[in-house]
Design an enzyme around this catalytic site. Structure first.
Site: not given
Length: 249
Positions: A8, A80, A87
Site C-alpha cells: 500500500c 490501495c 506496482c
C-alpha cells in the site's frame, strides 16, 4: 512455501494488517512480507486492533517497496488503488491482485481500524481457502481451445475485460452491459465452471473476479485485448463510472 507481498502507500496500516493476519493464520504455508511506495511508521491504531484480537505485532515495521526490487513473489497484493497503479507491473511478481480498501486513517469513524481489520481478515480467509485447494491442475487441463471458446461470446468477453484487476457484483455487470440479469448470470456461471472466474457471496450479492490462479498467459491475453480495444468497453465503463466504479484506462 509461496511468497506473498502486500503493498500500500505508507505501509502503516492496511498492508501491516494483511501481513500480520496471513502470517498468523497460515504462516506455515506462506512467507509473508509488506511494503509501501511511500513508507511511514506503523500506525499505533493498526497495531492496537491487531493486538486486541490476539495477533502478534512483534517485528512489524514500515518498509519501502524498493527493498524487494530484486526478489520474486508468487503473489503481489495491493491494498490501495495508488499502490496498484504504481506496482501493477511488478517485474518479478507472479499473480498480481488488487484489494482496494479505504484508508482507515482518513476516516472520522471511531471503529474504522477495527472494521478495516475485519474486512481484510475476510479477504485473507478467502485467499487461504482458495490457495489451499489443488487448483493448479485446473489450468494445466484447460486447453487453449477451451479458453478461446470462453472468450468467443460478447457478454463473456466483456465480463472478463471488466473484471480484470477488480471485483464486481452481478448487479454492476447487469447495469454496465445493459443485459437481463439471468443472461448475465448464465454467462458468469459458464466462466466460473471453466475456472476463469471466482465468486463469493456477501449477503444477497454475488461478486465475481478473475481466478487468482489463472495462468499468466491467459491473464495477459485478457489485458492485451482490453488495452487495445478501449472503444469496445467505453459504454460499459461509462455506466460503471456513473455508479462510482472506476474503469481502468
Amino acid at each position: 512455501m509461496k511468497r506473498v507481498l502486500f503493498l500500500c502507500t505508507a505501509n502503516s496500516a492496511r498492508s501491516q494488517m494483511a501481513e500480520a493476519l496471513l502470517r498468523h493464520h497460515a504462516g506455515d504455508r506462506f512467507e509473508v512480507f509488506s511494503a509501501g511506495t511511500e513508507p511511514a511508521a506503523p500506525d499505533p491504531r493498526a497495531l492496537a486492533v491487531l493486538q486486541a484480537v490476539g495477533i502478534d505485532t512483534a517485528g512489524l515495521y514500515s518498509k519501502s517497496v524498493d527493498e524487494f526490487a530484486d526478489q520474486s513473489f508468487d503473489f503481489v497484493i495491493t491494498l490501495c488503488s495508488k499502490a496498484h497503479r504504481e506496482c501493477s507491473r511488478w517485474p518479478a511478481g507472479g499473480v498480481v491482485l488488487a484489494w482496494d480498501f479505504a484508508d482507515p486513517a482518513s476516516s472520522d469513524e471511531p471503529e474504522a481500524f477495527g472494521k478495516t481489520l475485519q474486512a481484510i481478515g475476510r479477504r485473507i480467509q478467502l485467499f487461504i481457502e482458495v490457495n489451499s485447494k489443488a487448483t493448479d491442475s485446473l489450468y494445466s487441463s484447460l486447453s487453449p481451445v477451451d479458453f478461446y471458446k470462453a472468450l468467443a461470446d460478447e457478454i463473456r468477453l466483456k465480463c472478463l475485460l471488466l473484471l480484470l484487476d477488480r471485483e464486481l457484483c452481478v448487479c454492476e455487470l447487469v447495469e454496465a452491459l445493459q443485459q437481463p440479469q439471468p443472461k448475465i448470470s448464465r454467462n458468469l456461471a459458464q466462466l466460473r465452471k471453466s475456472g476463469l472466474l471466482l465468486d463469493r457471496r456477501q449477503g444477497q450479492w454475488v461478486y465475481y473476479r478473475l481466478h487468482p490462479l489463472m495462468s499468466d498467459w491467459m491473464r495477459e491475453v485478457i489485458a492485451t485485448t482490453r488495452d487495445h480495444n478501449r472503444d469496445f468497453l467505453s459504454d460499459a465503463c461509462a455506466r460503471l463510472d456513473t455508479d462510482g466504479v472506476i474503469c481502468n484506462g
